[in-house]
Design an enzyme around this catalytic site. Sequence first.
Site, PDB file in Angstrom:
ATOM      1  CD  GLU A  46      -2.163   1.278   3.036  1.00  0.00           C
ATOM      2  OE1 GLU A  46      -1.567   0.676   3.940  1.00  0.00           O
ATOM      3  OE2 GLU A  46      -3.233   1.892   3.202  1.00  0.00           O
ATOM      4  CG  ASN A 109      -4.762   4.100   0.596  1.00  0.00           C
ATOM      5  OD1 ASN A 109      -4.078   3.537  -0.261  1.00  0.00           O
ATOM      6  ND2 ASN A 109      -4.543   3.984   1.893  1.00  0.00           N
ATOM      7  CE  LYS A 126      -7.022   1.338   4.077  1.00  0.00           C
ATOM      8  NZ  LYS A 126      -5.733   1.777   4.704  1.00  0.00           N
ATOM      9  CD  GLU A 145      -5.124   4.780   5.970  1.00  0.00           C
ATOM     10  OE1 GLU A 145      -4.658   3.963   6.771  1.00  0.00           O
ATOM     11  OE2 GLU A 145      -5.585   4.455   4.859  1.00  0.00           O
ATOM     12  CB  CYS A 171      -3.941  -1.383   4.682  1.00  0.00           C
ATOM     13  SG  CYS A 171      -2.981  -1.389   6.182  1.00  0.00           S
ATOM     14  CG  ASN A 196       2.105   1.484   4.419  1.00  0.00           C
ATOM     15  OD1 ASN A 196       2.735   2.503   4.245  1.00  0.00           O
ATOM     16  ND2 ASN A 196       1.999   0.581   3.462  1.00  0.00           N
TER      17      ASN A 196
HETATM   18  N1  ING Z   1      -3.133   0.487   8.800  1.00  0.00           N
HETATM   19  C1  ING Z   1      -3.560  -0.280   9.886  1.00  0.00           C
HETATM   20  C2  ING Z   1      -4.206  -1.602   9.506  1.00  0.00           C
HETATM   21  O1  ING Z   1      -5.390  -1.753   9.492  1.00  0.00           O
HETATM   22  C3  ING Z   1      -4.231  -0.213  12.117  1.00  0.00           C
HETATM   23  C4  ING Z   1      -4.426   0.490  10.821  1.00  0.00           C
HETATM   24  C5  ING Z   1      -3.012  -0.057  12.813  1.00  0.00           C
HETATM   25  C6  ING Z   1      -5.204  -1.050  12.606  1.00  0.00           C
HETATM   26  C7  ING Z   1      -2.823  -0.717  14.026  1.00  0.00           C
HETATM   27  C8  ING Z   1      -5.012  -1.747  13.800  1.00  0.00           C
HETATM   28  C9  ING Z   1      -3.829  -1.572  14.505  1.00  0.00           C
HETATM   29  O2  ING Z   1      -3.436  -2.524   9.269  1.00  0.00           O
HETATM   30  C10 ING Z   1      -3.775   0.840   7.647  1.00  0.00           C
HETATM   31  N2  ING Z   1      -3.080   1.599   6.797  1.00  0.00           N
HETATM   32  O3  ING Z   1      -4.938   0.491   7.411  1.00  0.00           O
END
Ligand code: ING
Length: 303
Positions: A46, A109, A126, A145, A171, A196
């Site tokens: 991503e 995204n 996304k 985001e 993601c 990410n």
């Molecule tokens: N990043 C994360 C994901 O869903 C996140 C957001 C971070 C969720 C930490 C839970 C814990 O993998 C993105 N970019 O969606």
Amino acid sequence: SRILTVAAAQLGPIQRVDGRPAVIKRMCALLTQAGEQGCDLVVFPELALTTFFPRWYMEDQAQVDAFFEAQMPSADTQPLFDLARALKIGFCFGYAELVEEDGRLRRFNTSILVDKDGKIVLKYRKIHLPGHAEDEPWRAFQHLEKRYFEIGNLNWPVVRTMGGVMGMAICNDRRWPETYRVMGLQGVEMVLLGYNTPRHNPPAPEHDRLSEFHNQLSMQAGAYQNGTWVIGTAKCGVEEGCEMIGASSIVAPSGQIVAQAITQDDELVVARCDLDMGRAYKDGIFNFAKHRQPDQYRLIVER
Ligand code: ING
């Protein structure tokens, strides 16, 4: 059997100062490696072209837009398209898309799938945007985001290419069963996704130690419950002081992890994937026509 040799092309950290040319060079090096290993398809992460900028609160739109691509391919990404076409390798990658649509500027995204002839055959924007839209100074870092991107407006399309039915996700999408089921209902055989994922999730720090487990659990469940391959590729390592998890994985329709990254840097994870393997699940235990009861599921879309 329809064997596709697939690579998850994991990227290590991209720092704010790392320009797109340096990143494209790293992606081309992975593509070259993939060629040496006879790959048909390479899945990049991503937002593969820049550092994960939603970690910062920015008010100046021009500053935000510096992280976006106004056209694709662009001068910076053309070398990637040229090399892939020369090597006859399909590839997908994520980027921040700036586009004029319906008479206004839109920001998504986005990820695209390019076939072996260099043609963009699928685009996805996304849908599950995690995080928040306003500055939350209590957090060690932001996750904006919802501020910088609109919710995707292309749903989850699938396309028949490279001998199979391909779909994409991005993601946070991978944590939601609906993502895989919408594509499963369209007969998807391989879901291509990049992520990410910061290890630290400020609202729930007690879950940080489960980051890799939740990452794997989500993709293994999605794969098994829809009889599809899932290729999940990380951008990882410490970016601007924020650690992001790796563990890029190639998951079979059985839910088994066939191959997984072992570093937090640029790393090519390769596996031979038999696209016929999902058949036994789609015709058997997850034969939607025979066993699914959509009338009982209404709450899922009505609530
Ligand atoms: N990043 C994360 C994901 O869903 C996140 C957001 C971070 C969720 C930490 C839970 C814990 O993998 C993105 N970019 O969606």
